[in-house]
Design a protein around this motif. Structure first.
Motif, PDB file in Angstrom:
ATOM      1  N   SER A 138      -2.230   0.134  -9.977  1.00  0.00           N
ATOM      2  CA  SER A 138      -2.473   0.567  -8.604  1.00  0.00           C
ATOM      3  C   SER A 138      -3.328   1.832  -8.611  1.00  0.00           C
ATOM      4  N   THR A 168      -7.060   1.979  -1.325  1.00  0.00           N
ATOM      5  CA  THR A 168      -6.020   1.503  -2.226  1.00  0.00           C
ATOM      6  C   THR A 168      -6.476   0.195  -2.879  1.00  0.00           C
ATOM      7  N   ASN A 181      -4.691  -2.660  -5.620  1.00  0.00           N
ATOM      8  CA  ASN A 181      -3.536  -3.098  -6.420  1.00  0.00           C
ATOM      9  C   ASN A 181      -3.889  -4.400  -7.141  1.00  0.00           C
ATOM     10  N   ALA A 240      -5.037   4.689  -5.778  1.00  0.00           N
ATOM     11  CA  ALA A 240      -5.080   5.153  -4.395  1.00  0.00           C
ATOM     12  C   ALA A 240      -5.854   6.465  -4.341  1.00  0.00           C
ATOM     13  N   VAL A 291       0.836  -1.200   0.000  1.00  0.00           N
ATOM     14  CA  VAL A 291       0.000   0.000   0.000  1.00  0.00           C
ATOM     15  C   VAL A 291       0.870   1.249   0.000  1.00  0.00           C
ATOM     16  N   ASP A 292       0.577   2.176  -0.917  1.00  0.00           N
ATOM     17  CA  ASP A 292       1.216   3.487  -0.932  1.00  0.00           C
ATOM     18  C   ASP A 292       0.216   4.509  -0.406  1.00  0.00           C
ATOM     19  N   HIS A 301      -8.668   6.589   3.430  1.00  0.00           N
ATOM     20  CA  HIS A 301      -7.724   6.226   2.367  1.00  0.00           C
ATOM     21  C   HIS A 301      -8.138   4.882   1.766  1.00  0.00           C
TER      22      HIS A 301
END
Length: 214
Positions: A157, A137, A139, A159, A120-121, A135
């Motif tokens: 990805s 996310t 992927n 986010a 996770v970014d 937030h």
């Protein structure tokens, strides 16, 4: 007696109770406010395993009780959900999908790598004040082994970070890569990535970046 057949689905409930001390609950530079916080966290974990498909997921929600600043007492201001899917239809092809959601007003929780998956970014968040932030996310990736030594990969990805009274920021990233196994220890890698940053604020310009990593 014959052994019972395996149960691929596993559901595990749990309940955590913890107390911690925070010396700056409002994240201010001056006039800090400290408090003892009692946290009650019910959690559900789900797991499925088979030869083709693996699924792991969890969801937790926190009830917080402040000893002094009782107007901050809440149930649901802190939540976390994780979902991981792995699918291998053939020995050469592997597909995976990872989803993550977190909601919190505390930056340390949002960025805590002890609980945030390594895939996770987290997009930048405000650290100057106590701000409720959500937030998301997602992927997705796939890898295919063309030969015993050559493997190709593709990734995507997404986010998004949504803060109170702040524009929502988005990130989309796509990547392609190939690896070649020279020896049992040495691997040659080539990865290309393109990332696009956007915002719900029309006055914020879109940004993009590209990278090639040998």
């Amino acid at each position: 007696q014959p052994a019972a057949p395996p149960r691929p689905w596993t559901l595990t409930p749990s309940l955590d109770v913890a107390e911690r001390f925070d010396d700056n609950i409002f994240l201010t530079v001056n006039d800090r406010t400290s408090d003892f916080i009692t946290e009650v966290t019910p959690r559900l974990a789900l797991q499925y395993q088979s030869n083709l498909l693996n699924i792991e997921g969890s969801y937790s929600i926190v009830a917080q009780y402040y000893a002094e600043t009782t107007d901050l007492n809440n149930f649901g201001d802190n939540q976390q959900a994780i979902l991981t899917l792995g699918y291998r239809p053939t020995p050469q092809l592997t597909l995976s999908l990872n989803g993550y959601y977190v909601k919190s007003s505390e930056t340390t929780i949002l960025l805590d790598r002890a609980t945030v998956p390594v895939t996770v970014d987290i997009l930048p968040t405000s650290e100057s004040e106590r701000t409720l932030t959500e937030h998301y996310t997602l992927n997705a990736s796939g890898s295919y082994r063309f030969t015993p030594r050559t493997t190709g990969t593709a990734t995507y990805s997404f986010a998004a970070t949504d803060q109170e009274d702040t524009a929502t920021s988005y990130s989309n990233s796509v990547g392609l890569g190939v690896s070649y196994q020279l020896t049992s220890r040495d691997v040659v890698l080539l990865n290309t990535t393109a990332t696009f940053f956007t915002s719900s604020d029309d006055d914020t310009p879109d940004q993009e970046s590209y990278s090639v990593t040998p």
